[in-house]
Scaffold this motif. Structure first.
Motif, PDB file in Angstrom:
ATOM      1  N   ALA A  25       0.909  -1.149   0.000  1.00 54.23           N
ATOM      2  CA  ALA A  25       0.000   0.000   0.000  1.00 54.23           C
ATOM      3  C   ALA A  25       0.943   1.192   0.000  1.00 54.23           C
ATOM      4  CB  ALA A  25      -0.860   0.004   1.254  1.00 54.23           C
ATOM      5  N   LEU A  26       0.769   2.093  -0.955  1.00 52.89           N
ATOM      6  CA  LEU A  26       1.813   3.119  -1.152  1.00 52.89           C
ATOM      7  C   LEU A  26       1.201   4.488  -1.418  1.00 52.89           C
ATOM      8  CD1 LEU A  26       5.019   2.675  -3.251  1.00 52.89           C
ATOM      9  CD2 LEU A  26       3.436   4.472  -3.932  1.00 52.89           C
ATOM     10  N   ALA A  27       1.784   5.505  -0.782  1.00 52.08           N
ATOM     11  CA  ALA A  27       1.369   6.884  -1.064  1.00 52.08           C
ATOM     12  C   ALA A  27       2.470   7.558  -1.857  1.00 52.08           C
ATOM     13  CB  ALA A  27       1.112   7.650   0.230  1.00 52.08           C
ATOM     14  N   LYS A  32      -1.157   3.360   6.197  1.00 53.11           N
ATOM     15  CA  LYS A  32      -0.955   2.409   7.305  1.00 53.11           C
ATOM     16  C   LYS A  32      -2.224   1.597   7.560  1.00 53.11           C
ATOM     17  CE  LYS A  32       0.966   3.946  10.976  1.00 53.11           C
ATOM     18  NZ  LYS A  32       1.313   4.913  12.038  1.00 53.11           N
ATOM     19  N   LYS A  33      -3.361   2.284   7.489  1.00 62.12           N
ATOM     20  CA  LYS A  33      -4.643   1.614   7.731  1.00 62.12           C
ATOM     21  C   LYS A  33      -4.886   0.526   6.668  1.00 62.12           C
ATOM     22  CE  LYS A  33      -9.172   2.835   7.142  1.00 62.12           C
ATOM     23  NZ  LYS A  33      -9.795   3.782   6.339  1.00 62.12           N
ATOM     24  N   ILE A  34      -4.660   0.896   5.405  1.00 65.04           N
ATOM     25  CA  ILE A  34      -4.906  -0.069   4.323  1.00 65.04           C
ATOM     26  C   ILE A  34      -3.905  -1.229   4.390  1.00 65.04           C
ATOM     27  CG2 ILE A  34      -4.833  -0.349   1.803  1.00 65.04           C
ATOM     28  CD1 ILE A  34      -5.984   2.555   1.734  1.00 65.04           C
ATOM     29  N   ALA A  35      -2.660  -0.910   4.684  1.00 62.44           N
ATOM     30  CA  ALA A  35      -1.647  -1.972   4.777  1.00 62.44           C
ATOM     31  C   ALA A  35      -2.047  -2.984   5.850  1.00 62.44           C
ATOM     32  CB  ALA A  35      -0.279  -1.362   5.086  1.00 62.44           C
ATOM     33  N   LYS A  77      -5.221  -5.010   4.617  1.00 68.06           N
ATOM     34  CA  LYS A  77      -5.011  -5.916   3.475  1.00 68.06           C
ATOM     35  C   LYS A  77      -3.736  -6.744   3.599  1.00 68.06           C
ATOM     36  CE  LYS A  77      -7.365  -3.264  -0.137  1.00 68.06           C
ATOM     37  NZ  LYS A  77      -7.176  -2.697  -1.480  1.00 68.06           N
ATOM     38  N   HIS A  78      -3.084  -6.652   4.738  1.00 68.15           N
ATOM     39  CA  HIS A  78      -1.828  -7.383   4.960  1.00 68.15           C
ATOM     40  C   HIS A  78      -0.793  -7.076   3.885  1.00 68.15           C
ATOM     41  CE1 HIS A  78      -3.988  -9.358   8.095  1.00 68.15           C
ATOM     42  NE2 HIS A  78      -4.934  -9.687   7.222  1.00 68.15           N
ATOM     43  N   LEU A  79      -0.617  -5.776   3.643  1.00 74.05           N
ATOM     44  CA  LEU A  79       0.394  -5.320   2.681  1.00 74.05           C
ATOM     45  C   LEU A  79       1.506  -4.611   3.441  1.00 74.05           C
ATOM     46  CD1 LEU A  79      -2.084  -3.687   0.123  1.00 74.05           C
ATOM     47  CD2 LEU A  79      -0.916  -5.901  -0.137  1.00 74.05           C
ATOM     48  N   LYS A  80       2.638  -4.407   2.781  1.00 75.56           N
ATOM     49  CA  LYS A  80       3.680  -3.554   3.361  1.00 75.56           C
ATOM     50  C   LYS A  80       3.260  -2.100   3.145  1.00 75.56           C
ATOM     51  CE  LYS A  80       7.134  -6.436   4.298  1.00 75.56           C
ATOM     52  NZ  LYS A  80       7.611  -6.597   5.672  1.00 75.56           N
ATOM     53  N   SER A  81       3.572  -1.226   4.118  1.00 75.61           N
ATOM     54  CA  SER A  81       3.240   0.195   3.941  1.00 75.61           C
ATOM     55  C   SER A  81       4.447   0.912   3.350  1.00 75.61           C
ATOM     56  CB  SER A  81       2.863   0.815   5.282  1.00 75.61           C
ATOM     57  OG  SER A  81       3.939   0.705   6.187  1.00 75.61           O
ATOM     58  N   ALA A  89       9.962   6.830   9.515  1.00 78.49           N
ATOM     59  CA  ALA A  89      10.316   5.602  10.241  1.00 78.49           C
ATOM     60  C   ALA A  89       9.577   5.577  11.580  1.00 78.49           C
ATOM     61  CB  ALA A  89      11.827   5.531  10.446  1.00 78.49           C
ATOM     62  N   ASP A  90       9.568   6.731  12.287  1.00 77.80           N
ATOM     63  CA  ASP A  90       8.862   6.808  13.578  1.00 77.80           C
ATOM     64  C   ASP A  90       7.375   6.538  13.414  1.00 77.80           C
ATOM     65  OD1 ASP A  90      11.179   7.413  14.810  1.00 77.80           O
ATOM     66  OD2 ASP A  90      10.754   9.559  15.097  1.00 77.80           O
ATOM     67  N   MET A  91       6.831   6.895  12.255  1.00 77.03           N
ATOM     68  CA  MET A  91       5.391   6.702  12.040  1.00 77.03           C
ATOM     69  C   MET A  91       5.066   5.250  11.705  1.00 77.03           C
ATOM     70  SD  MET A  91       4.557  10.067   9.812  1.00 77.03           S
ATOM     71  CE  MET A  91       5.110  11.658  10.391  1.00 77.03           C
ATOM     72  N   GLY A  92       6.084   4.429  11.539  1.00 76.06           N
ATOM     73  CA  GLY A  92       5.839   3.005  11.319  1.00 76.06           C
ATOM     74  C   GLY A  92       5.709   2.605   9.855  1.00 76.06           C
ATOM     75  N   ILE A  93       6.188   3.441   8.929  1.00 75.97           N
ATOM     76  CA  ILE A  93       6.171   3.082   7.505  1.00 75.97           C
ATOM     77  C   ILE A  93       7.267   2.031   7.258  1.00 75.97           C
ATOM     78  CG2 ILE A  93       6.742   4.010   5.196  1.00 75.97           C
ATOM     79  CD1 ILE A  93       3.923   4.770   6.107  1.00 75.97           C
ATOM     80  N   ASP A  94       6.939   0.975   6.485  1.00 73.12           N
ATOM     81  CA  ASP A  94       7.914  -0.104   6.261  1.00 73.12           C
ATOM     82  C   ASP A  94       9.019   0.296   5.281  1.00 73.12           C
ATOM     83  OD1 ASP A  94       6.590  -2.008   7.897  1.00 73.12           O
ATOM     84  OD2 ASP A  94       5.113  -2.314   6.307  1.00 73.12           O
TER      85      ASP A  94
END
Ligand SMILES: Cc1cc2nc3c(=O)[nH]c(=O)nc-3n(C[C@H](O)[C@H](O)[C@H](O)COP(=O)(O)O)c2cc1C
Ligand SMILES: Nc1ncnc2c1ncn2[C@@H]1O[C@H](COP(=O)(O)OP(=O)(O)O)[C@@H](O)[C@H]1O
Length: 305
Positions: A17-19, A38-41, A44-48, A80-85
Motif C-alpha cells: 500500500a503506497l502513497a 498504514k490503515k490499508i496496509a 489488506k496485509h500489505l507492506k506500507s 520511520a517513527d510513524m511506522g512506515i515499512d
C-alpha cells in the motif's frame, strides 16, 4: 524502515500500500495520506510504503530554487517513527520527467496493490497525469480529500512557507504538527558573541527554506539532550559585515565547545525583528531583554508548542 533509492524499475515479490508525492514538510495534509496507507496496509496485509523524489521536481524542471521545509534526513526519521515499512526515493532526472503517466505507472508502481494520493495529485510528463489516469490500473486507489486551513485554503507547503515568512511560526508549527526546524553544523563566526556575554553557535545550513529574519525563542537538540535558547536569523545589521543570512543561537545555561557538532534548532516563537543598534552596549541591553522575555514565554508554554 527500508530506504530504497530507485533509478529504474524495482523488482520485488512484496505487495505494497503506497502513497505517492513529494511530501515537503510532512504536514497535516501529508499525514492524512500516511495514516491511510498504514490503515490499508493493516487491513489488506500489505507492506506500507511512501514513494517520493530525491529533489523537488520543479527544482530540475524550472530551475526554481525550491528550498524544502524539511531535510531529507528528518523526513526519513519521521516516516520511520510513524511506522512506515519502506521509503522509495526516485532519483528525479530529465528521463523520469519525460515519462508519460502510463509509463511512470508501468515503471514504478508494479508492486503496488493499493495507491493513496491526494485529491489534486498530478504526475508524469508535463504533469498530464491526474487522479483519472489512475483508474483501470492493476491497483485500487484511495483519493484523500483536502485538509483545509480555512474556508478557502487547504493546508499546503506554500501556505506554511507564507506563515513562516510573516513570522507566524506558531501557526506554521501547528500545521506541521511539530516545530519548524533547521539542522546544521556549528561553524566559526566572528568570535564576538563571547565578548558580549552571549556566545552564539552559528549554524551552517544551505538547502532550507529561510524564515522571516528576526529573533526567536528556540529549542535546541544536541545529541540526546534538549536545551532552550534564543536564535537570530539575519545579517547582524549592527556590524554591517554579512551578505548572507545567518542562523545563530545562544543556548541558555550551557557552556560548551560546540564547533563541528550538529544541532537541530526548532523555532517556537517569533520575538522581534532584527535591529540596527548604534553601539554594542545597546545590543547587549536588548539581548538581556530578549533573554528575559523568551525565558518567560517558554516557561508559560512549558517549552512546548
Ligand atoms: C537572540 C539574538 C538577537 C540578536 N539580535 C540582533 C539584532 O537585532 N541586530 C544585530 O545587528 N545583531 C543581532 N544579533 C547578532 C549579534 O550581533 C551577534 O550574535 C554577535 O555579533 C556575535 O556574532 P558572532 O557569533 O559572529 O561572534 C542577535 C543575536 C542573538 C543571539
Ligand atoms: N551557551 C552557548 N550557546 C551557544 N554557543 C556556546 C555556548 N557556550 C559556549 N558556546 C560555544 O561558543 C561558540 C560561540 O562563541 P562566539 O564568540 O559567538 O563565536 P563564533 O563567532 O565563532 O560563533 C559556539 O560555537 C560554541 O562552541
Amino acid at each position: 524502515m527500508n530506504v530504497i533509492y530507485l533509478d529504474k524499475e524495482y523488482l520485488t515479490d512484496e505487495h505494497y500500500a503506497l502513497a505517492l508525492g513529494f511530501f515537503d514538510g510532512l504536514h497535516q495534509g501529508h499525514l492524512a495520506l500516511v495514516d491511510e496507507v498504514k490503515k490499508i496496509a493493516d487491513e489488506k496485509h500489505l507492506k506500507s510504503a511512501i514513494m517520493t523524489f530525491d529533489r523537488h521536481p520543479l527544482s530540475l524542471l524550472k530551475n526554481e530554487k525550491c528550498q524544502s521545509l524539511i531535510s531529507s534526513n528528518d523526513r526519513i526519521e519521521l516516516l520511520a517513527d510513524m511506522g512506515i515499512d519502506t521509503l522509495f526515493v526516485i532519483r528525479f532526472t530529465m528521463d523520469v520527467a519525460k515519462l508519460s503517466p502510463q509509463a511512470f505507472i508501468d515503471q514504478y508502481l508494479k508492486h503496488v496493490d493499493h495507491l493513496v494520493v491526494g485529491f489534486d495529485f498530478h504526475f508524469g510528463h508535463k504533469n498530464k497525469g491526474d487522479v483519472s489516469s489512475l483508474s483501470h490500473q492493476h491497483f485500487e486507489v484511495s483519493v484523500i480529500a483536502p485538509i483545509m486551513y480555512d474556508e478557502k485554503r487547504k493546508v499546503s507547503s506554500t501556505l506554511i512557507k507564507e506563515l513562516l515568512t510573516s513570522g507566524n511560526v506558531e501557526e506554521a508549527n501547528r500545521l506541521l504538527t511539530r516545530p519548524f526546524s533547521i539542522r546544521g553544523e556549528v561553524v566559526h563566526g566572528k568570535k564576538r558573541g563571547r565578548t558580549i556575554g552571549y556566545p552564539t553557535a552559528n549554524v551552517d545550513f544551505d538547502s532550507y527554506y529561510v524564515i522571516r529574519r528576526g529573533v526567536y525563542g528556540v529549542r535546541v537538540k544536541l545529541n540526546d539532550s534538549v536545551y532552550y535558547g534564543m536564535g537570530n536569523v539575519g545579517i547582524n545589521p549592527t556590524f554591517n559585515e554579512l551578505s548572507n543570512d545567518l542562523l545563530e543561537v545562544h543556548i541558555f545555561d550551557l557552556d560548551e565547545d560546540l564547533y563541528g557538532k550538529t544541532i537541530k534548532v526548532e523555532f517556537i516563537k517569533f520575538i522581534r525583528d532584527e535591529k540596527t543598534f548604534s553601539n554594542i552596549e545597546e545590543l547587549k541591553l536588548q539581548l538581556k531583554k530578549d533573554e528575559e522575555q523568551i525565558k518567560k514565554t517558554l516557561t508559560i508554554t512549558k517549552y512546548s508548542i
